[in-house]
Scaffold this motif. Sequence first.
Motif, PDB file in Angstrom:
ATOM      1  N   TRP A  69      -1.233   2.120   7.448  1.00  0.00           N
ATOM      2  CA  TRP A  69      -0.677   2.334   6.109  1.00  0.00           C
ATOM      3  C   TRP A  69       0.703   1.695   5.970  1.00  0.00           C
ATOM      4  CZ3 TRP A  69      -4.548   3.210   3.344  1.00  0.00           C
ATOM      5  CH2 TRP A  69      -5.511   4.178   3.613  1.00  0.00           C
ATOM      6  N   CYS A  70       1.572   1.928   6.936  1.00  0.00           N
ATOM      7  CA  CYS A  70       2.920   1.357   6.872  1.00  0.00           C
ATOM      8  C   CYS A  70       2.915  -0.118   7.273  1.00  0.00           C
ATOM      9  CB  CYS A  70       3.876   2.153   7.765  1.00  0.00           C
ATOM     10  SG  CYS A  70       4.099   3.874   7.265  1.00  0.00           S
ATOM     11  N   GLY A  71       2.129  -0.439   8.296  1.00  0.00           N
ATOM     12  CA  GLY A  71       2.068  -1.827   8.743  1.00  0.00           C
ATOM     13  C   GLY A  71       1.483  -2.744   7.686  1.00  0.00           C
ATOM     14  N   ALA A  72       0.429  -2.296   6.997  1.00  0.00           N
ATOM     15  CA  ALA A  72      -0.163  -3.099   5.930  1.00  0.00           C
ATOM     16  C   ALA A  72       0.785  -3.218   4.747  1.00  0.00           C
ATOM     17  CB  ALA A  72      -1.489  -2.486   5.486  1.00  0.00           C
ATOM     18  N   SER A  73       1.535  -2.166   4.463  1.00  0.00           N
ATOM     19  CA  SER A  73       2.521  -2.217   3.380  1.00  0.00           C
ATOM     20  C   SER A  73       3.562  -3.294   3.657  1.00  0.00           C
ATOM     21  CB  SER A  73       3.198  -0.855   3.227  1.00  0.00           C
ATOM     22  OG  SER A  73       2.274   0.138   2.833  1.00  0.00           O
ATOM     23  N   LEU A  74       4.026  -3.362   4.892  1.00  0.00           N
ATOM     24  CA  LEU A  74       4.988  -4.400   5.257  1.00  0.00           C
ATOM     25  C   LEU A  74       4.363  -5.791   5.167  1.00  0.00           C
ATOM     26  CD1 LEU A  74       6.671  -2.517   8.213  1.00  0.00           C
ATOM     27  CD2 LEU A  74       7.841  -3.308   6.136  1.00  0.00           C
ATOM     28  N   SER A  75       3.074  -5.883   5.461  1.00  0.00           N
ATOM     29  CA  SER A  75       2.386  -7.163   5.322  1.00  0.00           C
ATOM     30  C   SER A  75       2.326  -7.592   3.862  1.00  0.00           C
ATOM     31  CB  SER A  75       0.961  -7.059   5.901  1.00  0.00           C
ATOM     32  OG  SER A  75       0.255  -8.280   5.737  1.00  0.00           O
ATOM     33  N   ILE A  76       2.030  -6.658   2.966  1.00  0.00           N
ATOM     34  CA  ILE A  76       2.000  -6.963   1.539  1.00  0.00           C
ATOM     35  C   ILE A  76       3.367  -7.449   1.060  1.00  0.00           C
ATOM     36  CG2 ILE A  76       1.705  -5.949  -0.768  1.00  0.00           C
ATOM     37  CD1 ILE A  76      -0.351  -4.030   0.538  1.00  0.00           C
ATOM     38  N   LEU A  77       4.413  -6.871   1.633  1.00  0.00           N
ATOM     39  CA  LEU A  77       5.785  -7.237   1.251  1.00  0.00           C
ATOM     40  C   LEU A  77       6.307  -8.441   2.033  1.00  0.00           C
ATOM     41  CD1 LEU A  77       7.326  -3.648   0.995  1.00  0.00           C
ATOM     42  CD2 LEU A  77       6.701  -5.175  -0.892  1.00  0.00           C
ATOM     43  N   HIS A  78       5.433  -9.054   2.842  1.00  0.00           N
ATOM     44  CA  HIS A  78       5.802 -10.227   3.648  1.00  0.00           C
ATOM     45  C   HIS A  78       6.994  -9.926   4.564  1.00  0.00           C
ATOM     46  CE1 HIS A  78       3.074 -12.455   1.087  1.00  0.00           C
ATOM     47  NE2 HIS A  78       3.739 -12.025   0.018  1.00  0.00           N
ATOM     48  N   ALA A  79       6.916  -8.776   5.234  1.00  0.00           N
ATOM     49  CA  ALA A  79       8.020  -8.355   6.109  1.00  0.00           C
ATOM     50  C   ALA A  79       7.528  -7.984   7.499  1.00  0.00           C
ATOM     51  CB  ALA A  79       8.756  -7.180   5.467  1.00  0.00           C
ATOM     52  N   THR A  80       6.406  -8.548   7.935  1.00  0.00           N
ATOM     53  CA  THR A  80       5.865  -8.194   9.254  1.00  0.00           C
ATOM     54  C   THR A  80       6.755  -8.672  10.388  1.00  0.00           C
ATOM     55  OG1 THR A  80       4.534 -10.226   9.250  1.00  0.00           O
ATOM     56  CG2 THR A  80       3.468  -8.212   8.442  1.00  0.00           C
TER      57      THR A  80
ATOM     58  N   CYS B 227       6.254   6.806  -9.508  1.00  0.00           N
ATOM     59  CA  CYS B 227       6.096   7.418  -8.183  1.00  0.00           C
ATOM     60  C   CYS B 227       7.088   6.878  -7.160  1.00  0.00           C
ATOM     61  CB  CYS B 227       4.665   7.212  -7.672  1.00  0.00           C
ATOM     62  SG  CYS B 227       3.404   8.087  -8.638  1.00  0.00           S
ATOM     63  N   GLU B 228       7.948   5.941  -7.567  1.00  0.00           N
ATOM     64  CA  GLU B 228       8.962   5.425  -6.652  1.00  0.00           C
ATOM     65  C   GLU B 228       9.870   6.560  -6.198  1.00  0.00           C
ATOM     66  OE1 GLU B 228      11.086   2.343  -8.607  1.00  0.00           O
ATOM     67  OE2 GLU B 228       9.391   0.937  -8.648  1.00  0.00           O
ATOM     68  N   SER B 229      10.125   6.607  -4.909  1.00  0.00           N
ATOM     69  CA  SER B 229      10.979   7.649  -4.344  1.00  0.00           C
ATOM     70  C   SER B 229      12.380   7.105  -4.076  1.00  0.00           C
ATOM     71  CB  SER B 229      10.366   8.171  -3.043  1.00  0.00           C
ATOM     72  OG  SER B 229      11.287   8.931  -2.303  1.00  0.00           O
ATOM     73  N   TYR B 230      13.352   7.982  -4.125  1.00  0.00           N
ATOM     74  CA  TYR B 230      14.728   7.573  -3.807  1.00  0.00           C
ATOM     75  C   TYR B 230      14.836   7.057  -2.376  1.00  0.00           C
ATOM     76  CZ  TYR B 230      15.354  11.747  -0.931  1.00  0.00           C
ATOM     77  OH  TYR B 230      15.240  12.688   0.066  1.00  0.00           O
ATOM     78  N   GLU B 231      13.881   7.462  -1.497  1.00  0.00           N
ATOM     79  CA  GLU B 231      13.901   7.003  -0.103  1.00  0.00           C
ATOM     80  C   GLU B 231      13.541   5.533   0.018  1.00  0.00           C
ATOM     81  OE1 GLU B 231      12.280  10.247   2.767  1.00  0.00           O
ATOM     82  OE2 GLU B 231      11.163  10.439   0.896  1.00  0.00           O
ATOM     83  N   GLY B 232      12.768   5.044  -0.942  1.00  0.00           N
ATOM     84  CA  GLY B 232      12.326   3.653  -0.888  1.00  0.00           C
ATOM     85  C   GLY B 232      10.829   3.504  -0.969  1.00  0.00           C
ATOM     86  N   GLY B 233      10.063   4.480  -0.474  1.00  0.00           N
ATOM     87  CA  GLY B 233       8.621   4.406  -0.555  1.00  0.00           C
ATOM     88  C   GLY B 233       8.112   4.982  -1.860  1.00  0.00           C
ATOM     89  N   TYR B 234       6.831   5.365  -1.866  1.00  0.00           N
ATOM     90  CA  TYR B 234       6.214   5.928  -3.056  1.00  0.00           C
ATOM     91  C   TYR B 234       5.602   7.280  -2.717  1.00  0.00           C
ATOM     92  CZ  TYR B 234       6.575   1.323  -5.257  1.00  0.00           C
ATOM     93  OH  TYR B 234       7.049   0.145  -5.789  1.00  0.00           O
TER      94      TYR B 234
ATOM     95  N   VAL C 202      11.070  -1.794   2.106  1.00  0.00           N
ATOM     96  CA  VAL C 202      10.996  -2.411   3.435  1.00  0.00           C
ATOM     97  C   VAL C 202      11.840  -1.614   4.422  1.00  0.00           C
ATOM     98  CG1 VAL C 202      11.640  -4.439   4.794  1.00  0.00           C
ATOM     99  CG2 VAL C 202      10.468  -4.733   2.607  1.00  0.00           C
ATOM    100  N   ARG C 203      13.041  -1.243   4.008  1.00  0.00           N
ATOM    101  CA  ARG C 203      13.918  -0.480   4.897  1.00  0.00           C
ATOM    102  C   ARG C 203      13.285   0.861   5.281  1.00  0.00           C
ATOM    103  NH1 ARG C 203      17.886   0.118   1.712  1.00  0.00           N
ATOM    104  NH2 ARG C 203      17.439   2.270   1.095  1.00  0.00           N
ATOM    105  N   TRP C 204      12.729   1.568   4.293  1.00  0.00           N
ATOM    106  CA  TRP C 204      12.121   2.876   4.570  1.00  0.00           C
ATOM    107  C   TRP C 204      10.910   2.725   5.488  1.00  0.00           C
ATOM    108  CZ3 TRP C 204       7.257   4.965   3.353  1.00  0.00           C
ATOM    109  CH2 TRP C 204       7.126   6.333   3.652  1.00  0.00           C
ATOM    110  N   LEU C 205      10.085   1.728   5.240  1.00  0.00           N
ATOM    111  CA  LEU C 205       8.901   1.518   6.080  1.00  0.00           C
ATOM    112  C   LEU C 205       9.295   1.216   7.520  1.00  0.00           C
ATOM    113  CD1 LEU C 205       6.771  -0.603   3.591  1.00  0.00           C
ATOM    114  CD2 LEU C 205       6.128   1.639   4.501  1.00  0.00           C
TER     115      LEU C 205
END
Length: 376
Positions: free
Chosen positions: A275-286, A196-203, A247-250
């Motif tokens: 949804w996006c903010g929590a995703s960045l938290s999971i990726l340690h990019a807040t 489900c990975e997208s070329y944009e960076g998200g899923y 991270v860039r797409w988010l």
Amino acid sequence: MSSPLTPLKLGNLGRKGHSGHCTRCMQGLPPSQAEADASRMAIGFYSLGSLDILGTVNTATTEVDREAWREWVWEQQSSGIYGTGFKGSTYMTGAEDVQPLNMAADYSEFDTPNLIMTYTALLTLAILRDDFTRLERPGLVKFVRACQREDGSFSAFPGSGEADLRPLYCAFAISSMIGDWSGVDTDRATTYIQACESYEGGYGQTPYSEALGGTTYCALASLALCPAPSSSKPTARLSPRHREATVRWLLQTQQAEGGFSGRTNKVADVCYCFWCGASLSILHATQFVDTAPLHSFLDRCQFKFGGICKAPEYPQPDPYHTYMGLAALSIYNVKKREEVGVVGDWSWDLPALNVLWNVTEDTAEWVRRCLSGVAE
């Protein structure tokens, strides 16, 4: 992270109004919301989850109400050929079919439990501090297993034609909460997530689909929750290259007004702040989030009579956006307002959120102690 020359002034977080909005929604919704009848379990979770974040579960509700809600949730637990799960409501069950309390009502092919509603039911019971002694664990594992498809995806209920990352996340969260992964083929599931990975960076919601904020969260949270068998190491599930692209797409979904959008070239919406903010938290990019305008956006989405709207120009609050807005504020707390250039008062200080289960850390600890059998 923003550093404005003049600190951004916030109004008060309308705690009392938001609590009132959610307790009213627990009593009933207007006729215009009749289509939500099948999802009453989710509405209950969003309403009680908001009270949990606000710390008003025990003050805004009575013990009589809480006990009645607990019993109602347990009434939705039902067993059958596919195992045991929770329904979203009694909308498909006639009154004469409702079994006495503490007994699971058999279901037919047309009113099976729902994986997403089962996830929200478990969290709702945890918020209400139930001891989970009535949970039919073996049947629940069987039901989770019955929802997985050959390609590794999950459907909301067995035999459903719709399968994507949303029920997959719910299956992972349920397995994590009960501490039993025997109902999930994690290798096939993680392979599906990667597809489900997208070329944009998200899923995307499914393979070859457009990247979405909600399904990106589902993918990342699932990968983080999944145990690590030797054949699927965590580092292999999310490559450094795709992590950077995600991270860039988010970050690009954060709009000029401060909120996040769910897709490229869409307007900001409160729910995607989670949804996006929590995703960045999971990726340690807040640390890369522009938090001052984010707080301002969420402030402007408050409805004057209680509740949070999807956007400032859409003055119709609902439990879903109220919960998501508060959850986003729990991740990007205003406690450090001096550092982010925001000036507010104590009303904005909210408890920490468990971003993988999407519930407060206090309630997550209750889950670990009473459901998982593990206390931290």
